[in-house]
Design an enzyme around this catalytic site. Structure first.
Site, PDB file in Angstrom:
ATOM      1  N   GLN A  86      -5.268  -2.251   9.472  1.00 16.81           N
ATOM      2  CA  GLN A  86      -4.929  -3.422   8.709  1.00 16.81           C
ATOM      3  C   GLN A  86      -5.448  -4.743   9.798  1.00 16.81           C
ATOM      4  OE1 GLN A  86      -3.661  -4.037   5.557  1.00 16.81           O
ATOM      5  NE2 GLN A  86      -3.912  -6.254   6.163  1.00 16.81           N
ATOM      6  N   ASP A  93     -11.766   1.984   3.718  1.00 18.36           N
ATOM      7  CA  ASP A  93     -11.862   0.545   3.690  1.00 18.36           C
ATOM      8  C   ASP A  93     -13.419   0.234   3.496  1.00 18.36           C
ATOM      9  OD1 ASP A  93      -9.996  -1.283   3.532  1.00 18.36           O
ATOM     10  OD2 ASP A  93      -9.494  -1.221   5.919  1.00 18.36           O
ATOM     11  N   LYS A 139       0.732  -1.221   0.068  1.00 22.51           N
ATOM     12  CA  LYS A 139       0.101  -0.008   0.024  1.00 22.51           C
ATOM     13  C   LYS A 139       0.844   1.131  -0.048  1.00 22.51           C
ATOM     14  CE  LYS A 139      -3.845  -2.522   2.118  1.00 22.51           C
ATOM     15  NZ  LYS A 139      -4.092  -2.979   3.340  1.00 22.51           N
TER      16      LYS A 139
HETATM   17  N1  GUN Z   1      -7.200  -7.647   5.716  1.00 26.26           N
HETATM   18  C1  GUN Z   1      -7.169  -8.254   4.591  1.00 26.26           C
HETATM   19  N2  GUN Z   1      -7.892  -7.563   3.392  1.00 26.26           N
HETATM   20  C2  GUN Z   1      -7.837  -6.512   4.237  1.00 26.26           C
HETATM   21  C3  GUN Z   1      -8.477  -5.249   3.824  1.00 26.26           C
HETATM   22  O1  GUN Z   1      -8.909  -4.949   2.633  1.00 26.26           O
HETATM   23  N3  GUN Z   1      -8.442  -4.167   4.683  1.00 26.26           N
HETATM   24  C4  GUN Z   1      -7.949  -4.106   5.751  1.00 26.26           C
HETATM   25  N4  GUN Z   1      -7.908  -2.953   6.498  1.00 26.26           N
HETATM   26  N5  GUN Z   1      -7.180  -5.156   6.170  1.00 26.26           N
HETATM   27  C5  GUN Z   1      -7.507  -6.220   5.455  1.00 26.26           C
END
Ligand code: GUN
Length: 294
Positions: free
Chosen positions: A97, A120, A53
């Site tokens: 995350q 998200d 990211k």
């Molecule tokens: N863990 C796995 N996929 C995601 C996601 O799309 N966003 C976040 N914040 N954590 C994740």
């Protein structure tokens, strides 16, 4: 039949080119989109997602800030980190995350994110607005799947889609979006999960199968109708001593066998994965644009 490979990397590049001009327009108005990422603990997969990211933000000229807390960080420390991103004017989007080392506080932490920074799309307000078809941040992986289908010219409206998996991050929101009366949806949707008896009896009826179960080889060739479209959301690490890292990534679909039967299929890696990060950038840019109207 040998399936057309749906190239998520190429579609992601196309979307990023569209985003680049929006970012330039924002910068000319004095706004640099900014993303704040909170990582708790040292889960290697989470670490590598967060690195991905950060790199994507750098490539696109998006400001990014990261807070890393140790696995033992308490609720108060985590909440304080979220609040600092909430209050930071350089940050338009906040991402925590998942999974958190302490899963029992995940929903409280997500609810602490300012809904207008919830890139998200996991905050209860975002989820509720999505279900009602109101403007909001769509969760990145489900939105990525919809964009792959749309941009590959695959018709969704009127088809039968079977989603395998009911997670809050992928299966459940995707099934909801696909069933909505919208230009990305209007499908008949069946959701299968670990409580489903004979998943194959459902997937064999599908025009489109989305595998989002989180386990390798959940979808095998005998579960697919000749000519169906198969979207593989899985990202599983399997041991492979022949590689530098000692593992390789595989999806939830038995790719080699299923591609002989499907009309189109996404690979892993290079399918849904690159789209997820790109839709996160898309939401961050949208949040920055929204901030101009405040
Ligand atoms: N863990 C796995 N996929 C995601 C996601 O799309 N966003 C976040 N914040 N954590 C994740």
């Amino acid at each position: 039949m040998t399936a057309r490979i749906l190239d998520g990397k190429a579609i992601a590049r196309e979307l990023r080119a569209e985003l680049a001009s929006e970012i330039a327009a924002l910068k000319s108005r004095g706004v640099t989109p900014g993303l704040g990422v909170l990582l708790v603990g040292d889960n290697p997969a989470s670490r590598s997602y967060v690195t991905g990211k950060k790199r994507a933000c750098e490539e696109m000229g998006i400001y990014s800030a990261e807070i890393c807390l140790p696995a033992g960080a308490g609720r108060a420390d985590i909440m304080a980190a979220v609040q600092s991103f909430n209050a930071d004017e350089r940050i338009h989007g906040v991402l925590v995350q998942l999974p958190l080392p302490d899963a029992s506080i995940e929903q409280d932490v997500i609810a602490a994110i300012r809904p207008d920074k919830d890139v998200d799309g996991f905050h209860p307000i975002s989820v509720g607005r999505m279900m009602l078809g109101l403007p909001t941040f769509l969760p990145c992986t489900p939105h990525g799947v919809l964009q792959i289908l749309k941009r590959s010219g695959i018709r969704v409206a009127g088809t039968h889609v079977v989603v395998v998996g009911r997670s809050h991050i992928v299966g459940r929101p995707l099934a909801n979006l696909l069933s909505q009366k919208s230009d990305l949806g209007n499908a008949t949707v069946t959701m299968c999960h670990t409580g489903t008896r004979d998943i194959g009896s459902f997937t064999r009826q599908a025009d489109i199968v989305v595998a989002a179960a989180g386990h390798p080889r959940t979808v095998t060739a005998d579960m697919i109708r000749e000519g169906a479209v198969v979207i593989d959301v899985g990202v599983n690490r399997v041991e492979d001593p022949s590689t530098d890292k000692g593992y390789r990534l595989v999806g939830d679909v038995d790719f080699e066998a299923v591609k002989q039967k499907a009309s189109a299929i996404t690979p892993v890696p290079g399918g849904v994965g690159p789209m997820t990060i790109t839709l996160l950038l898309y939401n961050t840019v949208a949040a920055a644009k929204n901030s101009l109207h405040k």
